[in-house]
Design an enzyme around this catalytic site. Sequence first.
Site, PDB file in Angstrom:
ATOM      1  CG  ASP A 261      44.696  65.365   9.822  1.00  0.00           C
ATOM      2  OD1 ASP A 261      45.158  65.523   8.662  1.00  0.00           O
ATOM      3  OD2 ASP A 261      44.495  64.243  10.312  1.00  0.00           O
TER       4      ASP A 261
ATOM      5  CD  GLU B  83      40.005  63.050   5.869  1.00  0.00           C
ATOM      6  OE1 GLU B  83      38.846  62.719   5.524  1.00  0.00           O
ATOM      7  OE2 GLU B  83      40.514  62.720   6.953  1.00  0.00           O
TER       8      GLU B  83
ATOM      9  CG  ASP C 264      41.228  64.183  11.622  1.00  0.00           C
ATOM     10  OD1 ASP C 264      41.899  63.167  11.310  1.00  0.00           O
ATOM     11  OD2 ASP C 264      40.344  64.664  10.889  1.00  0.00           O
ATOM     12  CB  SER C 265      43.857  59.480  14.126  1.00  0.00           C
ATOM     13  OG  SER C 265      45.174  59.996  14.244  1.00  0.00           O
TER      14      SER C 265
ATOM     15  CE  LYS D 160      46.670  63.757   6.977  1.00  0.00           C
ATOM     16  NZ  LYS D 160      45.235  63.386   7.005  1.00  0.00           N
TER      17      LYS D 160
ATOM     18  CD  GLU E  63      43.533  56.239   6.324  1.00  0.00           C
ATOM     19  OE1 GLU E  63      43.649  57.490   6.319  1.00  0.00           O
ATOM     20  OE2 GLU E  63      43.090  55.602   7.293  1.00  0.00           O
TER      21      GLU E  63
HETATM   22  O1  KIV Z   1      44.462  61.379  11.331  1.00  0.00           O
HETATM   23  C1  KIV Z   1      45.404  60.619  11.040  1.00  0.00           C
HETATM   24  O2  KIV Z   1      46.096  60.053  11.903  1.00  0.00           O
HETATM   25  C2  KIV Z   1      45.695  60.413   9.621  1.00  0.00           C
HETATM   26  C3  KIV Z   1      46.633  59.277   9.278  1.00  0.00           C
HETATM   27  C4  KIV Z   1      45.951  57.986   9.449  1.00  0.00           C
HETATM   28  C5  KIV Z   1      47.178  59.440   7.915  1.00  0.00           C
HETATM   29  O3  KIV Z   1      45.186  61.089   8.805  1.00  0.00           O
END
Ligand code: KIV
Length: 267
Positions: A86, A118, A47-48, A116, A184
């Site tokens: 994510d 969190e 989600d980055s 994924k 992280e």
């Molecule tokens: O969203 C993302 O790119 C991430 C990585 C930094 C692990 O979760």
Amino acid sequence: MPDAAVTLPDLIARKRDGRKLVVLTCYDALFARLLESAGVDLLLVGDSLNQVLGGRASTLSATVDQMIYHAGSVRRGATRTPIIVDLPFLSYQVSIAEAVRNAGRVLAETECHAVKLEGGAAMVPTVAALVERGIPVFGHLGFTPQSVNLLGTRVQGRDTAVAERMCEDAVGLERAGATAIVLELVPSRVAAAITAAIGIPTIGIGAGVECDGQVQVLHDMLGLNPDFSPRFLKRYAQLADDVRDAVARYADDVRHGTFPDASHSFD
Ligand code: KIV
């Protein structure tokens, strides 16, 4: 020659064999094709993308529909590499039912392989529910970007109590059936202790060399984002310079009438 594509059940064996996992973020089909041909083990549709592509200050406003759009693009570009997607903020925290619905949509609509999410102990029942329904889950501990307003962007686990809780969280996620855990911004010694305490792989970003694999944000490691220089980033190219140089030469050609020439034109 890159190894054959790793599958999710292979990951535990990879950890046992001590063969490090190479992971990069990916948001589109074009880069997905390149990364697969370069032999990357796993692709993460992070989600980055909300920051890297969307120019936002945090990941928080990413939506399930955006993740599905980008994950589908990555899947069309990389047909053999496992792809993790994510789950964005508020798509899994409100209730287990919503988590199952949203994670199920992600896998069904994109044909990617895992999600994924969190969080530690609070997420264990959600992870268990997803896994029981056939949805592989990667955990994410340490600095968790969806909690940036609570944590700030800083290393997590320098404090012994926090480090011990993180280790318990990792064990809880493993028991709930998580496939692997991203760590992280975690001190190297804490990440090493967590890596030794669990049977599933850890994938580090700013978490030291003892993790079972490493993940970097693709655009950052390619040097496309020159203003972003955190300690955990290593740049393997300076593509921002190449882009500026190519565009300047193109502009020069257009302005001087030297592009297009006969070889780029039609009779
Ligand atoms: O969203 C993302 O790119 C991430 C990585 C930094 C692990 O979760």
